[in-house]
Design an enzyme around this catalytic site. Structure first.
Site, mmCIF file in Angstrom:
data_model
loop_
_atom_site.group_PDB
_atom_site.id
_atom_site.type_symbol
_atom_site.label_atom_id
_atom_site.label_comp_id
_atom_site.label_asym_id
_atom_site.label_seq_id
_atom_site.Cartn_x
_atom_site.Cartn_y
_atom_site.Cartn_z
ATOM 1 N N GLY A 1 0.818 -1.212 0.000
ATOM 2 C CA GLY A 1 0.000 0.000 0.000
ATOM 3 C C GLY A 1 0.846 1.253 0.000
ATOM 4 O O GLY A 1 2.008 1.221 -0.412
ATOM 5 N N ALA A 2 0.262 2.370 0.487
ATOM 6 C CA ALA A 2 0.899 3.691 0.386
ATOM 7 C C ALA A 2 1.339 3.903 -1.066
ATOM 8 O O ALA A 2 2.486 4.248 -1.359
ATOM 9 C CB ALA A 2 2.084 3.816 1.356
ATOM 10 N N HIS B 1 4.230 2.323 -7.911
ATOM 11 C CA HIS B 1 3.302 1.178 -7.878
ATOM 12 C C HIS B 1 2.362 1.228 -9.083
ATOM 13 O O HIS B 1 2.064 0.200 -9.684
ATOM 14 C CB HIS B 1 2.435 1.212 -6.611
ATOM 15 C CG HIS B 1 3.217 1.115 -5.333
ATOM 16 N ND1 HIS B 1 3.394 2.182 -4.495
ATOM 17 C CD2 HIS B 1 3.850 0.065 -4.757
ATOM 18 C CE1 HIS B 1 4.107 1.810 -3.450
ATOM 19 N NE2 HIS B 1 4.397 0.529 -3.582
ATOM 20 N N ASP C 1 13.864 -2.448 -5.783
ATOM 21 C CA ASP C 1 14.251 -3.359 -4.703
ATOM 22 C C ASP C 1 14.998 -4.534 -5.315
ATOM 23 O O ASP C 1 14.475 -5.647 -5.431
ATOM 24 C CB ASP C 1 13.003 -3.822 -3.939
ATOM 25 C CG ASP C 1 12.350 -2.670 -3.210
ATOM 26 O OD1 ASP C 1 13.038 -1.996 -2.438
ATOM 27 O OD2 ASP C 1 11.156 -2.411 -3.455
ATOM 28 N N GLN D 1 15.500 -7.808 -3.290
ATOM 29 C CA GLN D 1 14.201 -8.491 -3.178
ATOM 30 C C GLN D 1 13.881 -9.213 -4.491
ATOM 31 O O GLN D 1 13.502 -10.392 -4.494
ATOM 32 C CB GLN D 1 13.123 -7.449 -2.853
ATOM 33 C CG GLN D 1 11.704 -7.936 -3.049
ATOM 34 C CD GLN D 1 10.666 -6.990 -2.468
ATOM 35 O OE1 GLN D 1 10.548 -6.861 -1.258
ATOM 36 N NE2 GLN D 1 9.901 -6.320 -3.298
ATOM 37 N N SER E 1 9.656 6.372 -3.627
ATOM 38 C CA SER E 1 9.607 5.425 -2.519
ATOM 39 C C SER E 1 8.593 5.926 -1.503
ATOM 40 O O SER E 1 8.421 7.149 -1.335
ATOM 41 C CB SER E 1 10.993 5.346 -1.855
ATOM 42 O OG SER E 1 10.870 4.819 -0.553
ATOM 43 N N SER E 2 7.941 4.973 -0.845
ATOM 44 C CA SER E 2 6.976 5.371 0.191
ATOM 45 C C SER E 2 7.686 6.143 1.303
ATOM 46 O O SER E 2 7.051 6.873 2.061
ATOM 47 C CB SER E 2 6.306 4.132 0.796
ATOM 48 O OG SER E 2 5.827 3.319 -0.235
HETATM 49 O O1 PAF Z 1 8.073 -4.620 -1.931
HETATM 50 C C1 PAF Z 1 7.112 -4.696 -1.136
HETATM 51 O O2 PAF Z 1 6.262 -3.817 -1.071
HETATM 52 C C2 PAF Z 1 7.005 -5.897 -0.216
HETATM 53 O O3 PAF Z 1 8.254 -6.355 0.173
HETATM 54 C C3 PAF Z 1 6.187 -7.048 -0.822
HETATM 55 C C4 PAF Z 1 6.847 -7.632 -2.051
HETATM 56 C C5 PAF Z 1 4.787 -6.554 -1.174
HETATM 57 C C6 PAF Z 1 6.042 -8.174 0.216
HETATM 58 O O4 PAF Z 1 5.437 -7.749 1.375
#
Ligand code: PAF
Length: 287
Positions: free
Chosen positions: A27-28, A33, A151, A154, A187-188
């Site tokens: 969210g945010a 996004h 990210d 990630q 970025s949030s």
């Molecule tokens: O990148 C994010 O916002 C979070 O790490 C994710 C991939 C939604 C997992 O909670």
């Protein structure tokens, strides 16, 4: 666009869709996004599912899980304003995702890559992140999933998990980092920057570009990194955590003389706000 809160409802809604594109978020929502959603809607899937869930297991003890911005109404409004909103917005509660309570011990999926760079600063973060992404993948059962390139660690770990645990049955689609005109990656966390922090923040990306130019002009990796570190440390209010160059295929730091695709990774704490960014490029044999 339909908002869904339970797994049961999600499964009954998705039962008739074959090709699902999934965008997980906490969210945010910001333009970064929204660009991932636009990417997902361009993939010719039968349905696009966006999740909003602030995952407690990816926050450390000293991290502000409670303070993480929760802006569901504003998020939903932004989504409805899109030319092609997602078909479903899945907003499960913590109890829906963790019916047996929040686990204290998680499978150590992230391994060695999970304890360097962001993982060193945020112990356990990547195991928590992989745990919840794994849960969402098994729950939503997508064929495609979109993650932001910002990210980078990630993204690397998710691709590796999909390879190891989902036999590459989910195609991970990379969404380009969205930047302000100044170069600052969205970025949030940018909302927490002080006035001075805002002025300095664009210098992070500018310095990544400088390191890339130095290397392409023939500087050794170690020289270019040292110069980059000095410049970043010189930014007012900045505390450099790391500036590192890693092999994109292994996430391991590369030495002078390396040739191939690399990721230049940076994390800077700017007036108390931790910002990360990266740049990907290829190091070629000199002409
Ligand atoms: O990148 C994010 O916002 C979070 O790490 C994710 C991939 C939604 C997992 O909670």
């Amino acid at each position: 666009m339909k908002v869904i809160n339970t797994v049961e409802q999600l499964h009954s809604e998705l039962a008739n869709y074959k090709k699902i594109a999934f965008v997980p978020t906490m969210g945010a929502l910001h333009e970064g996004h929204l660009s991932l959603i636009r990417k997902a809607t361009s993939l010719n899937a039968d349905a696009v599912v966006l999740s909003i869930f602030v995952n407690p297991t990816q926050f450390g003890k000293n991290e502000d899980f409670d303070k993480y911005p929760r802006t569901l109404d504003a998020d939903l409004e932004k989504l409805t304003e899109l030319a092609s909103p997602p078909d479903f917005v899945f907003v499960p509660s913590v109890a829906e995702v963790y019916p047996d309570g929040i686990p204290t011990q998680l499978e150590p999926r992230a391994g060695a890559v999970g304890s360097v760079f962001e993982g060193a600063a945020r112990p356990g973060h990547f195991d928590g992140m992989l745990h919840v992404v794994n849960w969402f993948f098994r729950t939503v059962n997508p064929q495609l999933a979109v993650f932001g390139a910002k990210d980078a660690q990630q993204l690397y770990l998710i691709k590796r998990m999909v390879h190891r645990e989902f036999v590459d049955s989910i195609q991970i689609v990379e969404g380009e980092t969205v930047r302000e005109e100044s170069g600052l990656a969205l970025s949030s966390r940018n909302r927490f920057l002080s006035e001075m922090g805002r002025i300095s923040a664009p210098l992070i990306y500018a310095n990544l570009k400088l390191v890339e130019v130095e290397i392409s002009n023939g500087a050794t990796i170690s020289q270019a990194l040292e110069q980059g570190r000095n410049a970043l440390q010189g930014i007012s209010l900045a505390k450099l955590d790391y500036l590192a160059l890693v092999d994109k295929s292994t996430f391991k730091p590369v030495d002078d003389g390396f040739r191939g695709e690399v990721l230049l990774l940076v994390a800077v704490v700017l007036d108390g706000v931790r910002l990360i960014d990266n740049l990907t490029f290829s190091i070629q044999e000199p002409a």
